[in-house]
Write a protein that holds these residues in place. Sequence first.
Motif, mmCIF file in Angstrom:
data_model
loop_
_atom_site.group_PDB
_atom_site.id
_atom_site.type_symbol
_atom_site.label_atom_id
_atom_site.label_comp_id
_atom_site.label_asym_id
_atom_site.label_seq_id
_atom_site.Cartn_x
_atom_site.Cartn_y
_atom_site.Cartn_z
ATOM 1 N N PRO A 37 16.974 35.867 41.329
ATOM 2 C CA PRO A 37 16.364 34.573 40.987
ATOM 3 C C PRO A 37 15.480 34.684 39.758
ATOM 4 O O PRO A 37 15.127 35.791 39.343
ATOM 5 N N PRO A 38 15.118 33.551 39.162
ATOM 6 C CA PRO A 38 14.154 33.602 38.063
ATOM 7 C C PRO A 38 12.812 34.138 38.570
ATOM 8 O O PRO A 38 12.565 34.163 39.774
ATOM 9 N N VAL A 42 8.395 31.135 36.785
ATOM 10 C CA VAL A 42 9.299 30.022 36.477
ATOM 11 C C VAL A 42 9.327 29.015 37.626
ATOM 12 O O VAL A 42 9.183 27.807 37.424
ATOM 13 N N LEU A 43 9.490 29.535 38.828
ATOM 14 C CA LEU A 43 9.523 28.615 39.972
ATOM 15 C C LEU A 43 8.181 27.906 40.122
ATOM 16 O O LEU A 43 8.130 26.732 40.480
ATOM 17 N N ILE A 46 7.999 24.989 37.586
ATOM 18 C CA ILE A 46 8.889 23.879 37.963
ATOM 19 C C ILE A 46 8.344 23.157 39.197
ATOM 20 O O ILE A 46 8.278 21.929 39.244
ATOM 21 N N ASN A 47 7.920 23.942 40.181
ATOM 22 C CA ASN A 47 7.481 23.320 41.437
ATOM 23 C C ASN A 47 6.121 22.632 41.336
ATOM 24 O O ASN A 47 5.691 21.984 42.277
ATOM 25 N N SER A 49 5.605 20.604 38.661
ATOM 26 C CA SER A 49 5.874 19.617 37.600
ATOM 27 C C SER A 49 5.140 18.310 37.846
ATOM 28 O O SER A 49 5.122 17.800 38.964
ATOM 29 N N MET A 215 18.649 31.972 34.341
ATOM 30 C CA MET A 215 18.381 30.540 34.208
ATOM 31 C C MET A 215 19.586 29.732 33.711
ATOM 32 O O MET A 215 19.423 28.756 32.960
ATOM 33 N N LEU A 248 11.518 20.280 31.337
ATOM 34 C CA LEU A 248 11.415 21.246 32.429
ATOM 35 C C LEU A 248 11.904 22.610 31.966
ATOM 36 O O LEU A 248 11.283 23.639 32.235
ATOM 37 N N SER A 249 13.012 22.632 31.240
ATOM 38 C CA SER A 249 13.559 23.905 30.763
ATOM 39 C C SER A 249 12.651 24.537 29.712
ATOM 40 O O SER A 249 12.526 25.767 29.650
#
Lengths: 364, 364
Positions: A37-38, A42-43, A46-47, A49, A215, A248-249
Amino acid sequence: MSRFFSRALSGLEAYVPGEQPQDRSYIKLNTNESPYPPSPSVLRVINSSQAELLRLYPDPTCKRLKEALAREYGLSYKNIFVSNSSDEVLGAAFTAYCAGSGRVYFADITYGFYKVFAELQRAKVTVISLGDDLSICCRDYFDLEPGLIVIANPNAPTGIALPAEDIRKIALSNKDSVVLVDEAYVDFGGESSVSLISELKNLIVTRTYSKSMSMAGARLGFAMADPELISDLERIKYSTNPYSVNRLSLEAGIAALEEMDYYRENCKRIAMQRDKTTKELEALGFSHTESRANFIFAKSDSVPGKRLFERLRSAGILVRRFDAPRIGEYLRITVGTENDMAALVAEIERIVEDEKRTDSKKDE
Amino acid sequence: MSRFFSRALSGLEAYVPGEQPQDRSYIKLNTNESPYPPSPSVLRVINSSQAELLRLYPDPTCKRLKEALAREYGLSYKNIFVSNSSDEVLGAAFTAYCAGSGRVYFADITYGFYKVFAELQRAKVTVISLGDDLSICCRDYFDLEPGLIVIANPNAPTGIALPAEDIRKIALSNKDSVVLVDEAYVDFGGESSVSLISELKNLIVTRTYSKSMSMAGARLGFAMADPELISDLERIKYSTNPYSVNRLSLEAGIAALEEMDYYRENCKRIAMQRDKTTKELEALGFSHTESRANFIFAKSDSVPGKRLFERLRSAGILVRRFDAPRIGEYLRITVGTENDMAALVAEIERIVEDEKRTDSKKDE
């Protein structure tokens, strides 16, 4: 194709990506994704956001990500171009340097998209054959008529890598050409040409977050080159899709660079797993290229490639096979987790034995 | 531009997007984003993202999102094309129908990117002038030589809308042309042509998640058309960037469709705010078009457009102005929140009075 479709493009054969079955019941070793996984950073980003990240347009200049990449690679942000996948970076380069029937050079066996991009630009294509051992001979690329020279290093789907010194010789010998080195797979054991950028004003190095950076789902690619070449790519981006990289990216791409040790460790594990599995396949009668990528390119001495591919698929294991001259017997097998690879080798062993039994029955 | 850049594209003038200042200290009324956040369902799906969503390639067919959009618009998923922004959809259409010097038609005052896409394809452009009132006269689009006819409806930056019946007449009168209706702004009071798709085999309707769906940061656009036209667009997508739509945006796009009432309510509020602010500007001596979009297109009878733009910018309010023939005096003002618009009107009032004072001083 409708009757309205441009006649100039009527021969266009689109790229066929590896299957992305949505049922998820396969061991998926067919599109060179990372099995890991990343990174947690990173998670986390994103989480957490916020709505603004979605509501507002992204920064079209991608400045913060460029700065972070520049720090990672010891360059200036002016050396960096960011885009929605390295395919989009490649597309921008083909447009910038081949539009209006410019010349382009690439190997007969390499990433299949180069041919499509060339057709889309109606470029004059010169295909340069790999040697009998499926390796690139750097001398074949010396003193070419000016154009765009595209080299995947490590090459796909062979995984064979060139030393950076060979790339240097090619770029020096073609000063009126742009040399694009596609380093999608370099992190698994190739030698990068990034350090040559300050010396070579005609060198573009492209990279992706899809393989070593885990990713593929976020779509993020970039190029590194002299600022003048970067400005060419920017000009194409601003003429096609200035906001191509979503917010997001962008955030995920920056966050990933904070934990590079994690990714380097993953790459080491993948390279070790690749070499271990390769030996196991050798023991089952396979020959193979010397892959420096996150995949193995190998063929059985007893089971035809197509048959092996299909039997693996029936057994729930997806690999990739190219129905193309010279390599139709090979399978390209993405390196997955230890468990994935153990399952693959066990299944191949079963198939090989089963096919031998069937053959000997036929002989009786 | 480097010396390697394709001569065929040397005249290419890239699109200049509205400023995206990263310091965030402005009231931002310059790029037609929604002032409202995405629906709770969207933030929920992003904030619960799993690693797999980033690690694996997206579904290149975007099937689940297509199915959800088809349900929303009463179509089949075969009528839907999904891409990384509606700019990318437009780019695919220009490539499919104009590559190799095809013909293309669009208004003199319209979305600036059409001209760039046309140059990129080296298409033969016919510009059709708006009337003196800046509206499109549908008869000007009858019986054209076959090509691609592009109409923004509502138009940008005027905001003026055509009835769907006019689009129908144009499409029927040009059976050998593709008619592309760019409905980026339709949700704020325009009349959609989607219901004509079953009748008209030469009609493409494009949409974006960037405006009414509050998702400019996620980059998501789509087209609706007869399956044959959709297959043309898919062919271009598979020849440029098959995985162009990232996994996070795919999920966000599906989640948004679960709460359409929320977005419809936002659109109503924006349309009401637009009409209220327009009246307030009228009272300050502004004239304006009849905008059906999420922006106002207006000019002052006393302060020149360039000066007003610059003074608003100094006061921390970003709007958009186009330095182009016929519309240089106008400002395009995105409709923001009630507070944003109150601040805008108050600031404009100050500027208008201040300029009058300065003028009368000059006269003394």
